[in-house]
Design an enzyme around this catalytic site. Structure first.
Site, PDB file in Angstrom:
ATOM      1  N   TYR A 122      -5.413  44.907  37.892  1.00 26.36           N
ATOM      2  CA  TYR A 122      -4.332  45.685  38.505  1.00 26.36           C
ATOM      3  C   TYR A 122      -4.503  45.820  40.016  1.00 26.36           C
ATOM      4  O   TYR A 122      -3.599  45.486  40.795  1.00 26.36           O
ATOM      5  CB  TYR A 122      -4.239  47.067  37.854  1.00 26.36           C
ATOM      6  CG  TYR A 122      -3.139  47.929  38.444  1.00 26.36           C
ATOM      7  CD1 TYR A 122      -1.806  47.708  38.107  1.00 26.36           C
ATOM      8  CD2 TYR A 122      -3.428  48.955  39.337  1.00 26.36           C
ATOM      9  CE1 TYR A 122      -0.786  48.488  38.657  1.00 26.36           C
ATOM     10  CE2 TYR A 122      -2.422  49.732  39.884  1.00 26.36           C
ATOM     11  CZ  TYR A 122      -1.108  49.498  39.532  1.00 26.36           C
ATOM     12  OH  TYR A 122      -0.111  50.268  40.089  1.00 26.36           O
ATOM     13  N   LYS A 135      -2.275  44.309  43.276  1.00 25.59           N
ATOM     14  CA  LYS A 135      -1.562  45.161  44.227  1.00 25.59           C
ATOM     15  C   LYS A 135      -2.067  44.961  45.662  1.00 25.59           C
ATOM     16  O   LYS A 135      -1.302  45.085  46.617  1.00 25.59           O
ATOM     17  CB  LYS A 135      -1.683  46.633  43.810  1.00 25.59           C
ATOM     18  CG  LYS A 135      -0.971  46.952  42.504  1.00 25.59           C
ATOM     19  CD  LYS A 135       0.516  46.627  42.579  1.00 25.59           C
ATOM     20  CE  LYS A 135       1.272  47.059  41.329  1.00 25.59           C
ATOM     21  NZ  LYS A 135       2.726  46.803  41.423  1.00 25.59           N
ATOM     22  N   SER A 151       1.218  49.907  45.265  1.00 26.44           N
ATOM     23  CA  SER A 151       0.546  51.037  44.614  1.00 26.44           C
ATOM     24  C   SER A 151      -0.526  51.548  45.558  1.00 26.44           C
ATOM     25  O   SER A 151      -0.965  50.829  46.464  1.00 26.44           O
ATOM     26  CB  SER A 151      -0.095  50.565  43.309  1.00 26.44           C
ATOM     27  OG  SER A 151      -1.028  51.507  42.816  1.00 26.44           O
TER      28      SER A 151
END
Length: 203
Positions: A61, A65, A49
C-alpha cells in the site's frame, strides 16, 4: 490495500496487486486521458494518502502511494505549460472497508499461519496477539468521509486549486508533521505502536 504485515512475511504477489491498482492503474488512466484534458485545459485530481508521505505499515500500500505522489508531482510540472491544473488528495485514515480492522487482522493471521516455523520463532507466538491492539490505527480513524469529497470538489471547481490537500485531523496533526521529522523520531513513535519481534531482545 493488500495485506499489511512485516515485509519478511510477504512475497512479491502481496505487493503486486496494490501497486498494479493504486499506481499502474492510475498512471494508465491518466496518460490515456491526457490528450483530451490538455485540449480542454482541464484538471486532474488523483488520490494518494498520508501513506504516500510516511510508510506507517508494511506491504504494497505505502509503496504504491509513494509512487502516486512522485507521478503526480512530475505530472503537475509537466502540465503547467498547457494550462492543466493537477492536484493530489492526501487523506488520513478514514473509516471505510479498507480500514476494517477485523478484516486486516484476518488477512495478517492467514499469512502468519503460512509462515515457516523459523520465522514464527523469530517473532514469537504472542506477536499476532499484540498486533491486535493497533492502538494508533483505532485512535486515528476519521468518520466523516465528506471531508475528502469537499477537497475533491474544491480541486475541480475553485479558481486556484491546491497542489496538495491534506484531509483528516490525523493527517493534519500527526502523520504529515511526523513525515517531516527525522527518521529516528518517526521510528520511535511508530514502533511504540507495535510489539517488537522476540528476536530483537536477544544478543
Amino acid at each position: 490495500m493488500g495485506p499489511t504485515a512485516p515485509t519478511d512475511w510477504l512475497d512479491i504477489e502481496h505487493f503486486r496487486e496494490p501497486i498494479e491498482v493504486n499506481l499502474i492503474g492510475l498512471i494508465n488512466v491518466t496518460i490515456n486521458m491526457l490528450p483530451l484534458v490538455k485540449q480542454a485545459k482541464g484538471r486532474i485530481v488523483n488520490v494518494s494518502s498520508t501513506g504516500g508521505r510516511l510508510a506507517f505499515c508494511g506491504g504494497g500500500y505505502c509503496p504504491s502511494k509513494f509512487g502516486v505522489e512522485g507521478f503526480n508531482d512530475s505530472l503537475r510540472r509537466d502540465m503547467k505549460a498547457f494550462g492543466v491544473k493537477v492536484s493530489c488528495i492526501q487523506p488520513g485514515l478514514f473509516k471505510t472497508p479498507l480500514t476494517d480492522l477485523e478484516k486486516i487482522l484476518k488477512e495478517k493471521e492467514v499469512i502468519w499461519n503460512r509462515l515457516p516455523p523459523d520465522t514464527k520463532k523469530q517473532y514469537g507466538e504472542d506477536f499476532t496477539d499484540a498486533a491486535k491492539k493497533e492502538k494508533l490505527t483505532k485512535a486515528c480513524l476519521n468518520t466523516d468521509i465528506s471531508l475528502v469529497v469537499e477537497c475533491m470538489e474544491h480541486a475541480l471547481t475553485s479558481l486556484h486549486p491546491c497542489a496538495h490537500y491534506v484531509v483528516g485531523q490525523d493527517a493534519k496533526w500527526f502523520w504529515t508533521p511526523l513525515s517531516r521529522m527525522p527518521a529516528g523520531v518517526q521510528d520511535f513513535l511508530l514502533l511504540r505502536n507495535r510489539e517488537e519481534p522476540a528476536v530483537s531482545h536477544r544478543k
